[in-house]
Design an enzyme around this catalytic site. Sequence first.
Site, mmCIF file in Angstrom:
data_model
loop_
_atom_site.group_PDB
_atom_site.id
_atom_site.type_symbol
_atom_site.label_atom_id
_atom_site.label_comp_id
_atom_site.label_asym_id
_atom_site.label_seq_id
_atom_site.Cartn_x
_atom_site.Cartn_y
_atom_site.Cartn_z
ATOM 1 C CG ASP A 1 -1.707 -1.268 1.411
ATOM 2 O OD1 ASP A 1 -2.163 -1.815 0.396
ATOM 3 O OD2 ASP A 1 -1.859 -1.729 2.565
ATOM 4 C CD GLU B 1 -9.258 -2.889 -0.663
ATOM 5 O OE1 GLU B 1 -9.635 -2.868 0.512
ATOM 6 O OE2 GLU B 1 -8.548 -3.803 -1.117
HETATM 7 O O1 FUB Z 1 -3.081 -3.746 3.282
HETATM 8 C C1 FUB Z 1 -4.355 -4.149 3.719
HETATM 9 C C2 FUB Z 1 -5.371 -3.785 2.693
HETATM 10 O O2 FUB Z 1 -5.126 -4.458 1.488
HETATM 11 C C3 FUB Z 1 -5.356 -2.339 2.295
HETATM 12 O O3 FUB Z 1 -5.864 -1.497 3.246
HETATM 13 C C4 FUB Z 1 -6.089 -2.430 1.029
HETATM 14 O O4 FUB Z 1 -6.034 -1.273 0.258
HETATM 15 C C5 FUB Z 1 -5.429 -3.627 0.398
HETATM 16 O O5 FUB Z 1 -4.223 -3.288 -0.235
#
Ligand code: FUB
Length: 457
Positions: free
Chosen positions: A44, A218
Amino acid sequence: MKNKTILIQGKAQILKLVFIWCFILFTGFSFGQNPIIRDQFTADPSARVINGKVFVFPSHDIIAPEGKNLRPNWFCMEDYHVFSSENLTDWIDHGIIVSQYDAPWIDSSSYSMWAPDCIERNGKYYFYYPARSNEGNRRGSRIGVAVAENPEGPYNPQPKPIENVIGIDPAMFIDHDGQAYLYWSLGNLFVAKLKDNMLELDSEVKIIEEMPKEGLKEGPYLFERNGIYYMTYPHVENGTERLEYAIGDNPMGPFKFAGVIMDESPTGCWTNHQSIIEYKNQWYLFYHHNDYSPKFDKNRSIRVDSLFFNTDGTIQKVSPTLRGVGVADAKQKIQIDRYSHLSETGASIAFHDTLDTFKGWKTILENKDSWIQYNTVDFGKKKLKKVQVKATSEVGSTLEIRLDKVNGSVISEIEIPAGSDWEIVKAGTIKMKKGIHNIVVILKGNAAEIDWVRFEK
Ligand code: FUB
């Protein structure tokens, strides 16, 4: 007491910096290729240009500690590091900036410090991070803020999460008029204005409605270029997340779907997560795959590749590369397994040690004339007269190094002695050039494996 802690953290960070520079000097490795962080899992990546450098604020995947009653086969994240680079080749790890033990509202048994972001305002750095709250009826994922005087910290976590925000994946944007926006996700993508203090909402929470209705979305990340606001996000259209974007003329939307920035991961990583910056007149996409953990995609690694726009402002699709970006110094060990191109047959890469993947990869050349090409190597201003190759070949072999392309001029021929051990073999160079060139290593004998190549005076 707080000041004393900050002073100790500051000293620890300086010591760590000295250690890292010594490590780079004495090992002589370039860390420019993908993945860019090569001693721990990272995911991320939120990249920001600050004071002429690129700072990356990723999340930090770890292998779940035993006995903590954590969800099996799931993300496990205890803290955040920040990394910086001036040349996108050498990255400095500034150490832990925030952990799940640092603020009273965080459930410190949750290991759920997911994707963060950081932004500068009026000389202060605001680090936004999601974590599971331990507060009574508000136990879901909340978003906290930690504030620092410098991007590398020390960061001072606020005692409470941001009011009226429930979700993950915070991302920040400050528009030309100084208005700050907070984006986050939880099923939908959300946006709200922030007050000048960067700690409280200053508007109603708005759902960004124009996003795809089906499939998880997301990781919102917004940037602006030439008056176009680009809302970028990972979305599962088919099997795993791909990076998409929508455009609009306001940071709060409405946005219109505009295309795919990166297709689903070729390494099988179910998640991806992006940030996009312009640095020294080039745009870059930061993202992640599971390079060091091919069998478990919750242990990820951050990467960077160049990103280009069409004249109408649309984004050209980015193909993930191993070579990544940045210039490699010919006098450092060049890990050619992070290749730019590979012959169609007889050339492959493999881990040195599948039980400890952070030991990195090696190149395997099996067929005569199979080759591997590594681009953008800086040979400097004086011709380098020697080359070293760390290689091994059971029955002995010959390698040829060519400049720029597969049929470019031969600059060295290297005899690899027979044996099962790795050998550092030295040879002279001919027709060597100065400046920046590609190198191609070609097999001219029996099968051989190569660890790295380095040139010297
Ligand atoms: O890293 C955990 C989660 O996985 C993140 O918050 C999302 O965006 C995905 O990458």
